[in-house]
Design an enzyme around this catalytic site. Structure first.
Site, PDB file in Angstrom:
ATOM      1  N   LYS A  51      -3.765  -4.670  17.565  1.00  0.00           N
ATOM      2  CA  LYS A  51      -2.796  -2.761  18.539  1.00  0.00           C
ATOM      3  C   LYS A  51      -2.400  -3.204  19.858  1.00  0.00           C
ATOM      4  O   LYS A  51      -1.407  -3.252  20.415  1.00  0.00           O
ATOM      5  CB  LYS A  51      -3.579  -2.015  18.253  1.00  0.00           C
ATOM      6  CG  LYS A  51      -3.352  -1.605  16.493  1.00  0.00           C
ATOM      7  CD  LYS A  51      -1.894  -1.709  15.861  1.00  0.00           C
ATOM      8  CE  LYS A  51      -1.745  -1.277  14.734  1.00  0.00           C
ATOM      9  NZ  LYS A  51      -0.310  -1.305  14.003  1.00  0.00           N
ATOM     10  N   ASN A  91      -8.000  10.080  15.023  1.00  0.00           N
ATOM     11  CA  ASN A  91      -8.479   9.795  13.593  1.00  0.00           C
ATOM     12  C   ASN A  91      -7.940  10.721  13.224  1.00  0.00           C
ATOM     13  O   ASN A  91      -8.169  12.321  12.636  1.00  0.00           O
ATOM     14  CB  ASN A  91      -9.894  10.036  13.383  1.00  0.00           C
ATOM     15  CG  ASN A  91     -10.892   9.244  14.330  1.00  0.00           C
ATOM     16  OD1 ASN A  91     -10.391   8.910  15.265  1.00  0.00           O
ATOM     17  ND2 ASN A  91     -11.773   8.679  13.151  1.00  0.00           N
ATOM     18  N   PHE A 117       5.236   0.944  11.175  1.00  0.00           N
ATOM     19  CA  PHE A 117       4.763   1.426  11.278  1.00  0.00           C
ATOM     20  C   PHE A 117       3.577   0.254  10.480  1.00  0.00           C
ATOM     21  O   PHE A 117       2.577   0.089  10.518  1.00  0.00           O
ATOM     22  CB  PHE A 117       3.910   2.635  10.410  1.00  0.00           C
ATOM     23  CG  PHE A 117       4.687   3.588  10.785  1.00  0.00           C
ATOM     24  CD1 PHE A 117       3.867   4.834  11.137  1.00  0.00           C
ATOM     25  CD2 PHE A 117       5.785   4.509  10.582  1.00  0.00           C
ATOM     26  CE1 PHE A 117       3.707   6.059  11.653  1.00  0.00           C
ATOM     27  CE2 PHE A 117       6.309   5.761  10.810  1.00  0.00           C
ATOM     28  CZ  PHE A 117       5.585   6.456  11.446  1.00  0.00           C
ATOM     29  N   ALA A 118       5.196  -0.624   9.859  1.00  0.00           N
ATOM     30  CA  ALA A 118       4.218  -1.910   8.746  1.00  0.00           C
ATOM     31  C   ALA A 118       3.086  -2.510   9.040  1.00  0.00           C
ATOM     32  O   ALA A 118       3.391  -3.582  10.015  1.00  0.00           O
ATOM     33  CB  ALA A 118       5.753  -2.076   8.087  1.00  0.00           C
ATOM     34  N   ALA A 119       1.725  -2.464   8.867  1.00  0.00           N
ATOM     35  CA  ALA A 119       0.754  -3.310   9.355  1.00  0.00           C
ATOM     36  C   ALA A 119      -0.197  -2.955   8.574  1.00  0.00           C
ATOM     37  O   ALA A 119       0.139  -2.090   7.587  1.00  0.00           O
ATOM     38  CB  ALA A 119       0.552  -2.938  10.127  1.00  0.00           C
ATOM     39  N   THR A 131       0.885  -1.413  -0.247  1.00  0.00           N
ATOM     40  CA  THR A 131       0.144  -0.128   0.133  1.00  0.00           C
ATOM     41  C   THR A 131       0.979   1.036   0.334  1.00  0.00           C
ATOM     42  O   THR A 131       0.418   2.183  -0.249  1.00  0.00           O
ATOM     43  CB  THR A 131      -0.936  -0.484   1.124  1.00  0.00           C
ATOM     44  OG1 THR A 131      -0.228  -0.117   2.420  1.00  0.00           O
ATOM     45  CG2 THR A 131      -2.100  -1.335   1.297  1.00  0.00           C
ATOM     46  N   GLY A 132       2.042   1.119  -0.473  1.00  0.00           N
ATOM     47  CA  GLY A 132       3.343   2.165   0.296  1.00  0.00           C
ATOM     48  C   GLY A 132       3.720   2.270  -1.630  1.00  0.00           C
ATOM     49  O   GLY A 132       3.280   1.454  -2.118  1.00  0.00           O
ATOM     50  N   SER A 134      -2.972   2.321  18.374  1.00  0.00           N
ATOM     51  CA  SER A 134      -4.355   2.780  17.763  1.00  0.00           C
ATOM     52  C   SER A 134      -5.090   3.108  18.579  1.00  0.00           C
ATOM     53  O   SER A 134      -5.496   2.627  19.766  1.00  0.00           O
ATOM     54  CB  SER A 134      -4.808   1.909  16.144  1.00  0.00           C
ATOM     55  OG  SER A 134      -6.198   2.560  15.892  1.00  0.00           O
ATOM     56  N   ARG A 175     -23.217   2.239  10.654  1.00  0.00           N
ATOM     57  CA  ARG A 175     -22.310   0.938  10.463  1.00  0.00           C
ATOM     58  C   ARG A 175     -21.960   0.374  11.743  1.00  0.00           C
ATOM     59  O   ARG A 175     -21.713   1.084  12.626  1.00  0.00           O
ATOM     60  CB  ARG A 175     -20.595   1.706   9.946  1.00  0.00           C
ATOM     61  CG  ARG A 175     -20.199   0.803   9.178  1.00  0.00           C
ATOM     62  CD  ARG A 175     -18.627   2.309   8.690  1.00  0.00           C
ATOM     63  NE  ARG A 175     -17.830   2.332   9.777  1.00  0.00           N
ATOM     64  CZ  ARG A 175     -16.509   2.887  10.056  1.00  0.00           C
ATOM     65  NH1 ARG A 175     -16.462   2.922   8.298  1.00  0.00           N
ATOM     66  NH2 ARG A 175     -16.321   3.335  10.575  1.00  0.00           N
ATOM     67  N   ARG A 187     -15.673  11.867  16.774  1.00  0.00           N
ATOM     68  CA  ARG A 187     -14.636  11.537  16.458  1.00  0.00           C
ATOM     69  C   ARG A 187     -12.730  13.151  17.194  1.00  0.00           C
ATOM     70  O   ARG A 187     -13.524  14.233  16.424  1.00  0.00           O
ATOM     71  CB  ARG A 187     -13.619  11.228  15.493  1.00  0.00           C
ATOM     72  CG  ARG A 187     -14.778   9.388  14.923  1.00  0.00           C
ATOM     73  CD  ARG A 187     -14.404   8.841  15.936  1.00  0.00           C
ATOM     74  NE  ARG A 187     -15.789   7.410  15.518  1.00  0.00           N
ATOM     75  CZ  ARG A 187     -16.213   7.146  15.662  1.00  0.00           C
ATOM     76  NH1 ARG A 187     -16.630   8.246  16.916  1.00  0.00           N
ATOM     77  NH2 ARG A 187     -17.262   6.438  15.655  1.00  0.00           N
ATOM     78  N   TYR A 236      -8.503  -5.941  14.057  1.00  0.00           N
ATOM     79  CA  TYR A 236      -7.138  -5.005  14.026  1.00  0.00           C
ATOM     80  C   TYR A 236      -6.851  -4.455  15.846  1.00  0.00           C
ATOM     81  O   TYR A 236      -6.107  -4.466  15.387  1.00  0.00           O
ATOM     82  CB  TYR A 236      -7.399  -4.371  13.077  1.00  0.00           C
ATOM     83  CG  TYR A 236      -7.350  -2.543  12.712  1.00  0.00           C
ATOM     84  CD1 TYR A 236      -5.596  -2.360  12.202  1.00  0.00           C
ATOM     85  CD2 TYR A 236      -7.499  -1.663  13.716  1.00  0.00           C
ATOM     86  CE1 TYR A 236      -4.802  -1.549  12.083  1.00  0.00           C
ATOM     87  CE2 TYR A 236      -6.846  -0.512  13.479  1.00  0.00           C
ATOM     88  CZ  TYR A 236      -5.490  -0.326  13.161  1.00  0.00           C
ATOM     89  OH  TYR A 236      -5.278   0.566  13.277  1.00  0.00           O
TER      90      TYR A 236
HETATM   91  C1  WQD Z   1     -14.887   7.417  11.177  1.00  0.00           C
HETATM   92  C2  WQD Z   1     -16.349   8.140  11.277  1.00  0.00           C
HETATM   93  C3  WQD Z   1     -17.976   6.842  10.472  1.00  0.00           C
HETATM   94  C4  WQD Z   1     -17.508   6.587   6.251  1.00  0.00           C
HETATM   95  C5  WQD Z   1     -10.731   4.116  12.189  1.00  0.00           C
HETATM   96  C6  WQD Z   1     -10.766   2.747  12.462  1.00  0.00           C
HETATM   97  C7  WQD Z   1      -9.175   3.113  14.260  1.00  0.00           C
HETATM   98  C8  WQD Z   1      -8.993   3.679  12.894  1.00  0.00           C
HETATM   99  C9  WQD Z   1      -9.200   4.895  12.236  1.00  0.00           C
HETATM  100  C10 WQD Z   1      -6.726   2.726  11.410  1.00  0.00           C
HETATM  101  C11 WQD Z   1     -17.184   7.546  12.645  1.00  0.00           C
HETATM  102  C12 WQD Z   1     -18.279   8.202   9.952  1.00  0.00           C
HETATM  103  C13 WQD Z   1     -17.092   7.388   7.716  1.00  0.00           C
HETATM  104  C14 WQD Z   1     -18.259   7.910   5.417  1.00  0.00           C
HETATM  105  C15 WQD Z   1     -19.061   7.898   7.935  1.00  0.00           C
HETATM  106  N1  WQD Z   1      -7.841   3.313  12.432  1.00  0.00           N
HETATM  107  N2  WQD Z   1     -18.242   8.327   8.118  1.00  0.00           N
HETATM  108  N3  WQD Z   1     -19.464   8.602   5.746  1.00  0.00           N
HETATM  109  O1  WQD Z   1     -13.859   4.350  12.145  1.00  0.00           O
HETATM  110  O2  WQD Z   1     -13.412   6.045  13.741  1.00  0.00           O
HETATM  111  O3  WQD Z   1     -11.861   4.616  12.729  1.00  0.00           O
HETATM  112  O4  WQD Z   1      -9.555   4.717  11.325  1.00  0.00           O
HETATM  113  O5  WQD Z   1      -6.323   2.574  11.026  1.00  0.00           O
HETATM  114  O6  WQD Z   1      -9.496   1.999  14.521  1.00  0.00           O
HETATM  115  O7  WQD Z   1     -11.658   2.116  13.307  1.00  0.00           O
HETATM  116  O8  WQD Z   1     -12.966   6.096  11.188  1.00  0.00           O
HETATM  117  O9  WQD Z   1     -12.562   7.356   9.003  1.00  0.00           O
HETATM  118  O10 WQD Z   1     -13.791   5.363   9.214  1.00  0.00           O
HETATM  119  O11 WQD Z   1     -14.757   6.821  10.204  1.00  0.00           O
HETATM  120  O12 WQD Z   1     -20.158   8.992   8.371  1.00  0.00           O
HETATM  121  O13 WQD Z   1     -17.866   7.399   4.379  1.00  0.00           O
HETATM  122  O14 WQD Z   1     -17.251   8.418   9.896  1.00  0.00           O
HETATM  123  O15 WQD Z   1     -19.293   6.388  10.555  1.00  0.00           O
HETATM  124  O16 WQD Z   1     -18.374   7.583  12.394  1.00  0.00           O
HETATM  125  P1  WQD Z   1     -13.235   5.622  12.733  1.00  0.00           P
HETATM  126  P2  WQD Z   1     -13.500   6.412   9.687  1.00  0.00           P
END
Ligand code: WQD
Length: 329
Positions: free
Chosen positions: A149, A174, A75-77, A35-36, A119, A283, A221, A145
């Protein structure tokens, strides 16, 4: 210092690489480029292999010794929640296997400083209260996931203790924004790029639920600019290098919550476009509110976020205009 960055060709890793090199540190990247993107690594030495495979610990130790590495940022994961639910064993193999090889190599090469990408996913649904979440609050990851972590943090601490390594896990909230158009996130895996993806298709962005117990009904968030996040890594490395005491874990966020509607408004401001959003069902697995208590990293390391939500969205929009629509991984 000479820093080995695993995953240095990825979105966050490349920002840390740029920040380190900008201040004159030496870096070396290991990234399998799944993905890089190699352009993000530029002229920095880069080794292209999967660190989770058998034999990777030897290869990593050889690189650490040959290039006299003093610190590692790992970071790699794999980082897609849905994919981790579908392929849990593979997620454990990739994320735990890669980390174990990094730690094994550090012990062999006598490298004593580590920053591990953790995370907010370690907190799962959070405490259910409106209070910002603290590092010592209950950890209950709700997907593989997040489990990798949290288990990764445990392994880091055990291995660090055994080998005399100073190790810190940073729990990212986020992450959004870009330090430059070239460094922008190219994948539509999080809210901001997913909004851009819809707009690029001429469709309305989706809001996953507007009936949460939050002020406007959408999820809240803690969005943090990737450049601020990169600086947090440097603050940890510097504290370790100076022999200052560090905690095993820090939250990295702004300590402020924004709703999905707030983010959509920020995109309207950044783009100058007026667009509607479609409300979709919730979701599964989304906590209503997850905001960091970011006081520990401020008090102990002096780090605070400098950039606002508008800064994040404006810089991300600029990258989108230059690079085109973000892609699904
Ligand atoms: C943010 C908010 C969605 C898309 C995730 C992982 C976390 C970390 C970061 C890292 C939520 C809402 C999203 C869309 C929406 N992972 N949303 N419409 O779920 O808070 O965290 O990413 O690598 O471990 O769980 O981030 O950006 O997916 O969502 O309404 O089209 O936006 O429901 O409330 P999240 P996200």
């Amino acid at each position: 210092m000479t820093v080995l960055i695993t995953g240095g060709a990825g979105y966050i890793g490349a920002h840390v690489l740029a920040a380190l090199e900008a201040r004159g540190d030496t870096a070396v990247v290991v990234d399998d480029l799944t993905t890089g993107t190699p352009e993000k690594v530029g002229a920095t030495p880069h080794f292209n292999f999967d660190i989770s495979t058998t034999g990777a610990a030897d290869a990593l130790a050889d690189i650490m010794q040959a290039l006299e590495v003093t610190s590692v940022i790992h970071f790699a994961a794999k980082k897609q929640v849905g994919e981790s639910v579908a392929r849990p064993a593979w997620y454990y193999q990739q994320n735990m296997g890669g980390l174990a090889n990094v730690l094994e190599a550090m012990q062999r090469a006598d490298v004593k400083s580590l920053v591990f990408s953790s995370s907010a996913a370690v907190y799962g649904l959070g405490t259910g209260s409106d209070e910002p979440i603290r590092e010592d609050d209950v950890k209950n990851p709700i997907n593989p996931y997040g489990q990798t972590k949290l288990a990764g943090e445990w392994l880091v601490q055990a291995a660090a203790k055994a080998a005399g390594i100073s190790a810190v896990s940073l729990r990212y909230f986020n992450v959004a924004g870009a330090g430059s158009d070239e460094l922008a996130d190219r994948f539509a895996l999080n809210l901001v790029p997913m909004i851009f993806e819809k707009l690029a298709e001429g469709k309305s962005p989706l809001v996953f639920g507007d009936d949460y117990p939050t002020p406007d009904g959408t999820c809240v968030r803690d969005y943090v600019h990737v450049v601020d996040l990169a600086d947090a890594h440097l603050a940890v490395l510097d504290a370790i290098a100076a022999g200052e005491p560090v905690s095993a874990e820090y939250n990295v966020g702004r300590g402020e919550g924004y709703s999905v509607f707030d983010v959509l408004d920020a995109v309207r401001r950044a783009s100058g476009q007026q667009f509607e959003a479609d409300v979709a069902p919730r979701r599964p697995g989304d906590p209503a509110l997850l905001v960091a208590d970011a006081s520990r990293i401020k008090d102990e390391l002096g780090w605070t976020a400098r950039y606002s939500l508008d800064d994040m969205v404006t810089s991300a929009w600029s990258g989108f205009e230059r690079n085109g629509a973000p892609v699904k991984a």
